[in-house]
Design a protein around this motif. Structure first.
Motif, mmCIF file in Angstrom:
data_model
loop_
_atom_site.group_PDB
_atom_site.id
_atom_site.type_symbol
_atom_site.label_atom_id
_atom_site.label_comp_id
_atom_site.label_asym_id
_atom_site.label_seq_id
_atom_site.Cartn_x
_atom_site.Cartn_y
_atom_site.Cartn_z
ATOM 1 N N LEU A 111 0.886 -1.149 -0.140
ATOM 2 C CA LEU A 111 -0.115 0.040 -0.122
ATOM 3 C C LEU A 111 0.773 1.191 0.003
ATOM 4 C CD1 LEU A 111 -1.619 -2.350 1.582
ATOM 5 C CD2 LEU A 111 -3.174 -0.372 1.877
ATOM 6 N N ALA A 112 0.332 2.164 -0.589
ATOM 7 C CA ALA A 112 1.049 3.683 -0.714
ATOM 8 C C ALA A 112 0.045 4.657 -0.782
ATOM 9 C CB ALA A 112 2.094 3.649 -2.109
ATOM 10 N N ASP A 113 0.310 5.710 0.117
ATOM 11 C CA ASP A 113 -0.539 6.890 0.214
ATOM 12 C C ASP A 113 -1.979 6.670 0.491
ATOM 13 O OD1 ASP A 113 1.381 8.984 -0.956
ATOM 14 O OD2 ASP A 113 1.433 7.900 -2.906
ATOM 15 N N CYS A 114 -2.269 5.701 1.416
ATOM 16 C CA CYS A 114 -3.566 5.299 1.953
ATOM 17 C C CYS A 114 -3.869 5.627 3.397
ATOM 18 C CB CYS A 114 -3.576 3.663 1.702
ATOM 19 S SG CYS A 114 -3.709 3.085 0.056
ATOM 20 N N ARG A 115 -4.864 5.883 3.456
ATOM 21 C CA ARG A 115 -5.426 6.445 4.811
ATOM 22 C C ARG A 115 -6.181 5.320 5.515
ATOM 23 N NH1 ARG A 115 -5.710 11.787 6.695
ATOM 24 N NH2 ARG A 115 -6.899 12.187 8.270
ATOM 25 N N PHE A 116 -6.251 5.319 6.921
ATOM 26 C CA PHE A 116 -6.974 4.303 7.812
ATOM 27 C C PHE A 116 -7.230 5.484 8.980
ATOM 28 C CE2 PHE A 116 -3.873 1.738 5.444
ATOM 29 C CZ PHE A 116 -4.638 0.528 5.273
ATOM 30 N N GLU A 117 -8.748 5.411 8.996
ATOM 31 C CA GLU A 117 -9.038 6.239 9.928
ATOM 32 C C GLU A 117 -10.492 5.831 10.379
ATOM 33 O OE1 GLU A 117 -10.178 11.143 10.602
ATOM 34 O OE2 GLU A 117 -9.653 10.306 8.775
ATOM 35 N N GLY A 118 -10.455 5.854 11.928
ATOM 36 C CA GLY A 118 -12.133 5.563 12.519
ATOM 37 C C GLY A 118 -12.309 4.042 12.551
ATOM 38 N N ASN A 119 -11.387 3.037 12.128
ATOM 39 C CA ASN A 119 -11.645 1.607 12.147
ATOM 40 C C ASN A 119 -11.643 0.943 13.538
ATOM 41 O OD1 ASN A 119 -11.563 1.548 9.028
ATOM 42 N ND2 ASN A 119 -9.666 2.401 9.476
ATOM 43 N N THR A 120 -12.594 0.159 13.941
ATOM 44 C CA THR A 120 -12.421 -0.470 14.971
ATOM 45 C C THR A 120 -12.867 -1.941 15.224
ATOM 46 O OG1 THR A 120 -13.639 1.541 16.018
ATOM 47 C CG2 THR A 120 -13.592 -0.467 17.351
ATOM 48 N N ALA A 121 -11.907 -2.763 15.812
ATOM 49 C CA ALA A 121 -12.232 -4.062 15.913
ATOM 50 C C ALA A 121 -11.926 -4.566 17.258
ATOM 51 C CB ALA A 121 -11.264 -4.696 14.879
ATOM 52 N N SER A 122 -12.374 -5.622 17.678
ATOM 53 C CA SER A 122 -12.181 -6.458 18.758
ATOM 54 C C SER A 122 -10.819 -6.588 18.971
ATOM 55 C CB SER A 122 -12.818 -7.568 18.999
ATOM 56 O OG SER A 122 -14.266 -7.310 19.295
ATOM 57 N N ASP A 123 -10.079 -7.071 17.889
ATOM 58 C CA ASP A 123 -8.563 -7.536 17.698
ATOM 59 C C ASP A 123 -8.201 -6.815 16.644
ATOM 60 O OD1 ASP A 123 -9.180 -9.522 19.619
ATOM 61 O OD2 ASP A 123 -9.109 -11.025 18.543
ATOM 62 N N TYR A 124 -6.945 -5.898 16.876
ATOM 63 C CA TYR A 124 -6.232 -5.304 15.868
ATOM 64 C C TYR A 124 -6.768 -4.461 14.841
ATOM 65 C CZ TYR A 124 -4.539 -9.654 17.745
ATOM 66 O OH TYR A 124 -3.978 -10.738 18.729
ATOM 67 N N GLY A 125 -7.292 -3.138 15.459
ATOM 68 C CA GLY A 125 -8.129 -2.256 15.107
ATOM 69 C C GLY A 125 -8.265 -2.126 13.419
ATOM 70 N N GLN A 136 3.713 -4.076 2.802
ATOM 71 C CA GLN A 136 4.555 -2.915 2.885
ATOM 72 C C GLN A 136 3.624 -1.644 2.875
ATOM 73 O OE1 GLN A 136 7.465 -3.087 -0.191
ATOM 74 N NE2 GLN A 136 7.333 -5.442 -0.207
ATOM 75 N N PHE A 137 3.998 -0.733 3.737
ATOM 76 C CA PHE A 137 3.125 0.501 3.736
ATOM 77 C C PHE A 137 4.122 1.688 3.654
ATOM 78 C CE2 PHE A 137 1.123 -3.039 6.169
ATOM 79 C CZ PHE A 137 -0.148 -3.135 5.644
ATOM 80 N N ARG A 138 3.747 2.486 2.613
ATOM 81 C CA ARG A 138 4.556 3.616 2.538
ATOM 82 C C ARG A 138 3.857 4.676 2.277
ATOM 83 N NH1 ARG A 138 9.354 1.604 1.416
ATOM 84 N NH2 ARG A 138 9.727 -0.479 0.348
ATOM 85 N N ASP A 139 4.069 5.947 3.166
ATOM 86 C CA ASP A 139 3.379 7.252 3.064
ATOM 87 C C ASP A 139 1.784 7.012 3.218
ATOM 88 O OD1 ASP A 139 5.975 8.580 2.109
ATOM 89 O OD2 ASP A 139 5.316 8.013 0.186
ATOM 90 N N CYS A 140 1.676 6.127 4.377
ATOM 91 C CA CYS A 140 0.083 5.961 4.827
ATOM 92 C C CYS A 140 -0.131 6.418 5.882
ATOM 93 C CB CYS A 140 -0.117 4.411 4.552
ATOM 94 S SG CYS A 140 -0.171 3.455 3.195
ATOM 95 N N VAL A 141 -1.173 6.907 6.343
ATOM 96 C CA VAL A 141 -1.873 7.505 7.567
ATOM 97 C C VAL A 141 -2.895 6.739 8.326
ATOM 98 C CG1 VAL A 141 -3.053 9.552 8.329
ATOM 99 C CG2 VAL A 141 -1.524 9.851 6.551
#
Length: 337
Positions: A111-125, A136-141
């Motif tokens: 993943l590149a230039d991706c955004r993760f916001e407001g995600n909720t889980a019992s295990d590993y949000g 692989q995560f590059r330039d992600c928020v």
């Protein structure tokens, strides 16, 4: 997608798509959201996931400019040796038992230039990489993602499996797990090498990172009460202002905005002149400058092609002569600071 042949490109027009669970086939396809990020939304309506690998796995996809939101169950689920590359995608307000945004079993994601916001889980949000999966995560928020379970090992952003994971140039702000022994990034298996570089961690609880990882340099851990504004990008170059300042861009008034964005300057250049002629004055105006509260340094550069002896140039600032920029012997002479 069902009709796409191997190698086909699917361009999705702007809109909010409330589709049944979308399945990625075992062939190479590219899915692109038309226009800019945010125009193409896959909405789980809080009753289903958004996308998964088809039964049997082996999905092989490139995905760009899609928003995955309101999923119940992981927004993207991959298994069976699937491989997916994503650029410019967002995962917003998804929920699941584990990995509300992405859950992989024996599959790989880049993943590149991706955004993760407001995600909720019992295990590993936000993300769960399991059973030999790699990422692989590059330039992600990663902002405001949470794990809410009560048993041990609940990383606020993710858990990784036995394969290495790489983070470069990512931001982790305001994420949370549950147990004191975990981090928002949790690397469970000590035999793996997980690499983190040029990333920012702030206001995460109970801590930022747990498990085996290698600091590749450039990582920042600001005080919780001084988290950087990762959205501020005054010149639109996709580099947050605070990173530019940290890398040397002046910010003489300390307001977190590079001075280059606050200086309103216009410049004019003279026409080429023949030797021993008198050039017109070249004027530039700085109509607004930050209020530094102290001395401000203004750098003035004067250049001349002085090929003949006895040519010289003066520099004036507000009609004050700053001195000779070039002296008697032309271009070979020392400059004046």
């Amino acid at each position: 997608i069902d009709a796409a042949a191997d190698g086909d490109v699917i361009v999705v027009q702007p809109g909010i798509y409330m589709e049944p669970l979308i399945e990625l086939p075992a062939r190479q396809i590219t899915i692109i959201g038309a226009n800019s990020l945010g125009d193409v939304v896959i909405d789980g309506e809080s009753v289903r996931g958004c996308m998964r690998s088809a039964p049997g796995g082996d999905a092989l996809a490139m995905i760009r400019n899609l928003v995955f939101r309101n999923s119940s169950g992981s927004a993207l689920y991959l298994d069976g040796n699937s491989q997916v590359t994503m650029t410019g995608c967002s995962f917003i307000d998804n929920t699941a038992g584990g990995g509300a945004a992405i859950h992989t079993e024996g599959s790989d994601v880049v993943l590149a230039d991706c955004r993760f916001e407001g995600n909720t889980a019992s295990d590993y949000g936000a993300i769960l990489l399991n059973s030999g999966s790699s990422g692989q995560f590059r330039d992600c928020v990663f902002v405001d993602n949470h794990a809410t379970g009560t048993s041990s090992g609940r990383g606020g952003v993710m858990l990784t499996s036995t394969s290495p994971t790489i983070f470069d140039g990512c931001f982790f702000i305001g994420n949370s797990g549950v147990d004191a022994g975990t981090g928002v990034l949790e690397f469970r298996y000590q035999q793996t090498t997980n690499l983190i570089s040029n990333s920012v961690f702030c206001d995460n609880t109970p801590r930022d990172i747990a498990g085996n990882w290698t600091n590749q340099g450039g990582n920042i851990f600001p005080q919780t009460d001084n988290c950087p504004d990762i959205e501020s990008d005054c010149n639109g170059d996709k580099v947050p202002d605070f990173i530019e300042i940290m890398n040397g861009s002046p910010d003489c008034n300390g307001n977190g905005i590079p001075d280059d964005c606050e200086l309103n300057a216009t410049f004019a250049a003279s026409e080429p002149r023949t030797p021993e002629s008198v050039a017109d004055f070249i004027e530039f105006d700085v109509s607004s400058m930050p209020d530094a509260g102290e001395t401000v340094t203004l750098e003035v550069s004067a250049n001349g092609d002085l090929a003949t002896n006895n040519e010289f140039m003066f520099v004036y600032l507000d009609q004050n002569n700053l001195g000779l920029a070039f002296a008697v012997d032309g271009a070979a002479c020392e400059t004046v600071d």
